[in-house]
Design a protein around this motif. Structure first.
Motif, mmCIF file in Angstrom:
data_model
loop_
_atom_site.group_PDB
_atom_site.id
_atom_site.type_symbol
_atom_site.label_atom_id
_atom_site.label_comp_id
_atom_site.label_asym_id
_atom_site.label_seq_id
_atom_site.Cartn_x
_atom_site.Cartn_y
_atom_site.Cartn_z
ATOM 1 N N GLN A 48 0.815 -1.212 0.000
ATOM 2 C CA GLN A 48 0.000 0.000 0.000
ATOM 3 C C GLN A 48 0.851 1.267 0.000
ATOM 4 N N GLU A 51 6.043 1.286 -4.084
ATOM 5 C CA GLU A 51 6.172 0.601 -5.363
ATOM 6 C C GLU A 51 7.588 0.041 -5.439
ATOM 7 N N ARG A 180 4.544 5.096 -2.950
ATOM 8 C CA ARG A 180 3.525 4.825 -3.973
ATOM 9 C C ARG A 180 2.855 6.125 -4.412
ATOM 10 N N GLN A 181 2.786 6.339 -5.717
ATOM 11 C CA GLN A 181 2.141 7.519 -6.285
ATOM 12 C C GLN A 181 0.698 7.265 -6.694
ATOM 13 N N ARG A 182 0.365 6.007 -6.926
ATOM 14 C CA ARG A 182 -0.970 5.658 -7.396
ATOM 15 C C ARG A 182 -1.591 4.661 -6.425
ATOM 16 N N PRO A 183 -2.797 4.934 -5.937
ATOM 17 C CA PRO A 183 -3.421 3.982 -5.006
ATOM 18 C C PRO A 183 -3.718 2.650 -5.679
ATOM 19 N N LEU A 184 -3.681 1.583 -4.903
ATOM 20 C CA LEU A 184 -3.967 0.244 -5.413
ATOM 21 C C LEU A 184 -5.450 0.055 -5.665
ATOM 22 N N SER A 185 -5.758 -0.750 -6.652
ATOM 23 C CA SER A 185 -7.132 -1.204 -6.824
ATOM 24 C C SER A 185 -7.310 -2.492 -6.026
ATOM 25 N N GLU A 188 -5.453 -5.459 -7.502
ATOM 26 C CA GLU A 188 -4.003 -5.494 -7.373
ATOM 27 C C GLU A 188 -3.541 -5.911 -5.985
#
Length: 225
Positions: A48, A51, A180-185, A188
């Motif tokens: 979370q 990356e 992390r720059q993009r939150p997880l779905s 994922e």
């Protein structure tokens, strides 16, 4: 088995130097039994927050035992998070390295998953497919007899220290951790969405709806004098 001693940096490539070796991060344990879920929660939090390079695998090993052997055999370096009874104060961390890991995991077993994973490591040794470097970051649990419970505060705090140690190790192994720059779905996520820490805690039913100690229909009853 020096506690919390950093290791020296090494080249994180195969001997041929043609491609990075696989780095495997395993969280093992059972999130349904309070502090027994420490290892899985560590991997969940790592994914979370960070990356990693493409050659890094983050795996919720749960209680899969021998089903994890292929991941261990394919890894050049292996980082394990787990709750282990060291006989220490609750929340205290201990690091164990390389060939000491399978012996140490079998010394004081809390549950069947540790027996199974010890066998995984021994099988990797016997087949001469043991990772070049193995680090176990273990935490002394406070409570594991709470079905449906979550990490106790002292173990939750230890999780933060364990993550710092893990990220430092992964960075030196060449895993390239970055915020992390993009939150997880949900697709994922390494853990089931239904068992994610926040959801797991917020949706736990009260004691009037869910027995925490066992089914009273099968528990011994006291005779009334």
């Amino acid at each position: 088995m020096d506690p919390l001693r950093p290791t020296a940096p090494e080249n994180a490539c195969h001997p041929s130097g043609d491609r990075p070796e696989t780095i495997c991060v395993l969280g093992i344990g059972n999130v349904l039994w309070a502090d027994e879920g420490f290892g899985v929660r560590c991997v969940e939090a790592l994914q979370q927050r960070y990356e990693f390079a493409s050659h890094v695998q983050l795996i919720d090993g749960g209680t899969q035992g021998l089903y994890l052997v292929q991941h261990v055999q394919q890894a050049g370096r292996l980082l394990i998070f787990d709750a282990i009874d060291y006989g220490l104060a609750p929340g205290e961390l201990r690091r164990v390295e390389n060939e000491d890991v399978p012996r140490f995991m079998g010394a004081k077993k809390m549950s069947l998953h540790q027996t199974g994973f010890q066998e995984v490591l021994m099988l990797a040794l016997l087949t001469e497919k043991y990772p070049q470097e193995v680090l176990l970051v273990g935490c002394q649990p406070e409570e594991i007899e709470d079905y449906g419970g979550s990490l106790r505060p002292v173990v939750r705090q230890a999780l933060e220290d364990a993550l710092a140690l893990g990220v430092d190790t992964l960075r030196r192994w060449g895993a390239q951790p970055a915020p992390r720059q993009r939150p997880l779905s949900e697709v994922e996520s390494v853990t089931f969405a239904e068992l994610a820490l926040g959801r797991y805690e917020s949706q736990r039913p009260g004691e009037d709806l869910a027995c925490r100690t066992g089914d009273e229909r099968f528990m011994p009853t006291r005779e009334v004098s």
